[in-house]
Design a protein around this motif. Structure first.
Motif, PDB file in Angstrom:
ATOM      1  N   ARG A 137      20.313  22.779  14.595  1.00  0.00           N
ATOM      2  CA  ARG A 137      20.014  21.453  14.045  1.00  0.00           C
ATOM      3  C   ARG A 137      20.836  20.418  14.800  1.00  0.00           C
ATOM      4  O   ARG A 137      22.072  20.456  14.782  1.00  0.00           O
ATOM      5  CB  ARG A 137      20.314  21.410  12.552  1.00  0.00           C
ATOM      6  CG  ARG A 137      19.738  20.163  11.867  1.00  0.00           C
ATOM      7  CD  ARG A 137      19.720  20.332  10.349  1.00  0.00           C
ATOM      8  NE  ARG A 137      18.949  19.273   9.723  1.00  0.00           N
ATOM      9  CZ  ARG A 137      17.633  19.286   9.563  1.00  0.00           C
ATOM     10  NH1 ARG A 137      16.937  20.312   9.990  1.00  0.00           N
ATOM     11  NH2 ARG A 137      17.002  18.283   8.993  1.00  0.00           N
ATOM     12  N   LYS A 138      20.163  19.512  15.470  1.00  0.00           N
ATOM     13  CA  LYS A 138      20.825  18.526  16.313  1.00  0.00           C
ATOM     14  C   LYS A 138      20.163  17.155  16.169  1.00  0.00           C
ATOM     15  O   LYS A 138      18.985  17.056  15.839  1.00  0.00           O
ATOM     16  CB  LYS A 138      20.748  18.940  17.796  1.00  0.00           C
ATOM     17  CG  LYS A 138      21.498  20.214  18.147  1.00  0.00           C
ATOM     18  CD  LYS A 138      23.000  19.985  18.185  1.00  0.00           C
ATOM     19  CE  LYS A 138      23.752  21.213  18.689  1.00  0.00           C
ATOM     20  NZ  LYS A 138      25.215  20.973  18.746  1.00  0.00           N
ATOM     21  N   GLY A 139      20.941  16.129  16.432  1.00  0.00           N
ATOM     22  CA  GLY A 139      20.366  14.807  16.606  1.00  0.00           C
ATOM     23  C   GLY A 139      19.813  14.732  18.020  1.00  0.00           C
ATOM     24  O   GLY A 139      20.454  15.203  18.958  1.00  0.00           O
ATOM     25  N   GLN A 140      18.625  14.173  18.171  1.00  0.00           N
ATOM     26  CA  GLN A 140      18.002  14.109  19.488  1.00  0.00           C
ATOM     27  C   GLN A 140      17.415  12.717  19.697  1.00  0.00           C
ATOM     28  O   GLN A 140      16.606  12.243  18.898  1.00  0.00           O
ATOM     29  CB  GLN A 140      16.908  15.164  19.617  1.00  0.00           C
ATOM     30  CG  GLN A 140      16.262  15.237  21.002  1.00  0.00           C
ATOM     31  CD  GLN A 140      15.112  16.237  21.036  1.00  0.00           C
ATOM     32  OE1 GLN A 140      14.200  16.161  20.221  1.00  0.00           O
ATOM     33  NE2 GLN A 140      15.149  17.172  21.971  1.00  0.00           N
ATOM     34  N   ILE A 141      17.841  12.074  20.778  1.00  0.00           N
ATOM     35  CA  ILE A 141      17.347  10.748  21.134  1.00  0.00           C
ATOM     36  C   ILE A 141      16.702  10.849  22.510  1.00  0.00           C
ATOM     37  O   ILE A 141      17.320  11.334  23.460  1.00  0.00           O
ATOM     38  CB  ILE A 141      18.488   9.716  21.156  1.00  0.00           C
ATOM     39  CG1 ILE A 141      19.124   9.595  19.759  1.00  0.00           C
ATOM     40  CG2 ILE A 141      17.988   8.354  21.632  1.00  0.00           C
ATOM     41  CD1 ILE A 141      20.436   8.833  19.732  1.00  0.00           C
TER      42      ILE A 141
END
Length: 243
Positions: A137-141
Motif C-alpha cells: 500500500r503506497k501513495g502514488q503520484i
C-alpha cells in the motif's frame, strides 16, 4: 518497479471515462461524502482525507462546482454517507491477484455482483488476506511529462524533500511513491508548487506481475475487470496482471 508505470492505464481510463463521466463522478462523489463524514469537516483545510479526494476528483477532470455540490450535499444530509467499506480479494486466470475495494449501502448486493464478476472471468473470490500480501500500500503520484516543463532532477529533489520514498522516471511520466501516511503532505507540496498531477492517490502496488499469453485468459480477466468497473459499488480495483 520501472517498466510498470501506470500512466498508460491512467490515460486509457480517462479516455473511457470521458464517455461515461457520470459513472466515475458518482463514485468520486461517494468518496467525497464519506471523507466529509469520516473526517468530521466539510472544510478541506481541516480534513486531509477530503483534500486527497478533491485532488483525485480534479485529476479525473471533475468540475469544481460538481465537487462543491457533493461536499455541500454530504454536509447537509446526515444519511448521505451511510456507506460501508468492504474489500474483496480473489484470483483471476493463471493465478493473477485481484483486490476490489467497495463502498456500499447493501453488502449482499455488492458481494453477489463481485462474485459474479470473478466467476464470469473464470476466477474466484478468496478469503480476506489471500492476495493482499502480494501488494504494497503506497501513495502514488503520476506526473505527465507533457504537463511538466521543469527539470527532472529538481522535481525529484522537491518530491524527496517533501517526504517521498521514491522517484521513478518513465518514458512519458514521472512517478512519485510515498508512504500512505506522508502521501497527503507530499501531494499538497507538489500542488502548492503548481505541479499538475495526472493521478494522485493511495493505491496498492504489486510486488511482482503476472504475464498472460493465452488469449482466453486475457479475455477472461478483461471480462472481470470490465464488470467490476461497471459496478457502481466498486471504487477501486487493483491487480498484478502485466497488461
Amino acid at each position: 518497479m520501472s517498466g510498470h508505470s501506470k500512466f498508460a492505464n491512467i490515460k486509457h481510463k480517462k479516455e473511457k471515462n470521458d464517455a461515461a463521466k457520470g459513472k466515475i463522478f458518482t463514485k468520486i462523489g461517494k468518496e467525497l461524502a464519506v471523507a466529509v463524514k469520516e473526517g468530521g469537516s466539510s472544510d478541506p483545510a481541516n480534513n486531509s482525507r477530503l483534500r486527497d479526494v478533491i485532488a483525485k476528483a480534479k485529476a479525473n477532470n471533475m468540475p469544481n462546482d460538481t465537487i462543491d455540490r457533493n461536499i455541500k450535499k454530504a454536509s447537509g444530509d446526515a444519511n448521505a454517507a451511510n456507506y460501508e467499506h468492504i474489500t474483496y480479494e480473489g484470483y483471476g486466470p493463471n493465478g493473477t491477484a485481484i483486490i476490489v475495494e467497495t463502498l456500499t449501502d447493501n453488502r449482499n448486493r455488492t458481494a453477489t455482483n463481485v462474485k459474479n464478476a470473478f466467476t464470469k472471468g473464470n476466477g474466484n473470490v478468496g478469503t480476506p488476506g489471500c492476495v493482499s500480501f502480494m501488494f504494497d500500500r503506497k501513495g502514488q503520484i503520476i506526473i505527465d511529462k507533457e504537463e511538466y516543463e521543469g527539470d527532472a532532477d529538481e522535481l525529484m529533489m522537491q518530491a524527496l524533500d517533501a517526504g517521498a520514498d521514491d522517484f521513478i522516471e518513465e518514458e512519458d511520466s514521472y512517478e512519485v511513491v510515498t508512504d500512505p501516511d506522508t502521501f497527503s503532505e507530499v501531494r499538497q507540496s507538489l500542488e502548492d508548487a503548481g505541479i499538475a498531477m495526472a493521478s494522485a492517490e493511495v493505491t496498492m502496488i504489486p510486488q511482482t506481475y503476472v504475464e498472460l499469453t493465452d488469449a482466453k485468459d486475457i479475455a477472461s480477466i478483461q471480462k472481470t475487470l470490465d464488470m467490476l468497473d461497471d459496478d457502481d459499488d466498486v471504487q477501486d480495483v487493483y491487480h498484478n496482471w502485466d497488461e
